[in-house]
Design a protein around this motif. Structure first.
Motif, PDB file in Angstrom:
ATOM      1  N   GLU A  40       0.852  -1.178   0.000  1.00 51.91           N
ATOM      2  CA  GLU A  40       0.000   0.000   0.000  1.00 51.91           C
ATOM      3  C   GLU A  40       0.891   1.234   0.000  1.00 51.91           C
ATOM      4  N   GLU A  42       0.869   5.389   0.350  1.00 50.04           N
ATOM      5  CA  GLU A  42       0.158   6.586   0.787  1.00 50.04           C
ATOM      6  C   GLU A  42      -1.275   6.303   1.197  1.00 50.04           C
ATOM      7  N   GLU A  43      -1.532   5.129   1.720  1.00 52.45           N
ATOM      8  CA  GLU A  43      -2.843   4.709   2.218  1.00 52.45           C
ATOM      9  C   GLU A  43      -3.968   4.806   1.185  1.00 52.45           C
ATOM     10  N   LYS A  44      -3.633   4.910  -0.085  1.00 51.95           N
ATOM     11  CA  LYS A  44      -4.692   4.963  -1.080  1.00 51.95           C
ATOM     12  C   LYS A  44      -4.431   4.107  -2.309  1.00 51.95           C
ATOM     13  N   HIS A  45      -3.217   3.671  -2.513  1.00 52.34           N
ATOM     14  CA  HIS A  45      -2.893   2.832  -3.662  1.00 52.34           C
ATOM     15  C   HIS A  45      -2.463   1.465  -3.185  1.00 52.34           C
ATOM     16  N   ARG A  46      -3.217   0.450  -3.575  1.00 49.61           N
ATOM     17  CA  ARG A  46      -2.883  -0.924  -3.213  1.00 49.61           C
ATOM     18  C   ARG A  46      -2.572  -1.694  -4.485  1.00 49.61           C
TER      19      ARG A  46
END
Length: 179
Positions: A40, A42-46
């Protein structure tokens, strides 16, 4: 994951258009189905990524397909073998402690054996893939004079073909332990 309607036969993907329209995708589905780790950002792209054992499987297949232009795949496999123990030390000590204690086996051989075990877990998802990789490993460990992979590995390790055949033999032993 299914490769859907672009999947032409078990290991080929075909796309419409000009230029390259067919790719041999042997191993991709099995690697995906074996459970890829996720990262993951920046807590937004997985996203999922391939493990080193999966990469080695794909590189062996690529080399087998076009050995005349895929020498760098063998050098990449050599780099992975060189650093595998350091990168997976915790897992090796925790899950593969059965390999320690034999005074005739060194840490590089232990790493190669664990790499083979992990490759076997992936490849056993497809009988055809398992047999294909087994044939590649067997061909390159049966005789030092016929091991093209071990010959190329000498360029990376700057050692002997015999030493590389022994290292590949450890990969093969680990690979076959899953059966």
């Amino acid at each position: 994951m299914s490769f859907g309607e672009i999947e032409a036969k078990p290991s080929n993907v075909t796309v419409q258009g000009t230029g390259l329209t067919s790719l041999n995708m042997s191993g991709f589905k099995e690697i995906y189905d074996s459970g890829l780790p996720e990262a993951e950002l920046e807590e937004k792209h997985r996203f999922k990524f391939c493990t080193l054992p999966g990469i080695v499987l794909l590189k062996l297949l690529a080399f087998q397909e076009r050995p005349e232009i895929r020498r760098d795949d063998v050098k990449d496999i050599s780099k992975i073998l060189k650093h595998f123990f350091d990168m997976y030390a915790n897992e090796i000590y925790e899950k593969h402690n059965d390999l320690f204690g034999d005074k005739y086996i060194n840490l590089n051989w232990i790493a190669a054996r664990v790499l083979g075990r992990d490759m076997g877990k992936i490849a056993q998802l497809s009988e055809d893939l398992f047999i294909r990789i087994k044939k590649i490993l067997t061909k390159n460990t049966i005789d030092i004079h016929s091991s093209n992979i071990a010959k190329i590995m000498t360029e990376f390790f700057q050692n002997t073909i015999e030493e590389n055949v022994k290292l590949l033999e450890q990969v093969k032993i680990g690979y076959l332990e899953n059966r």
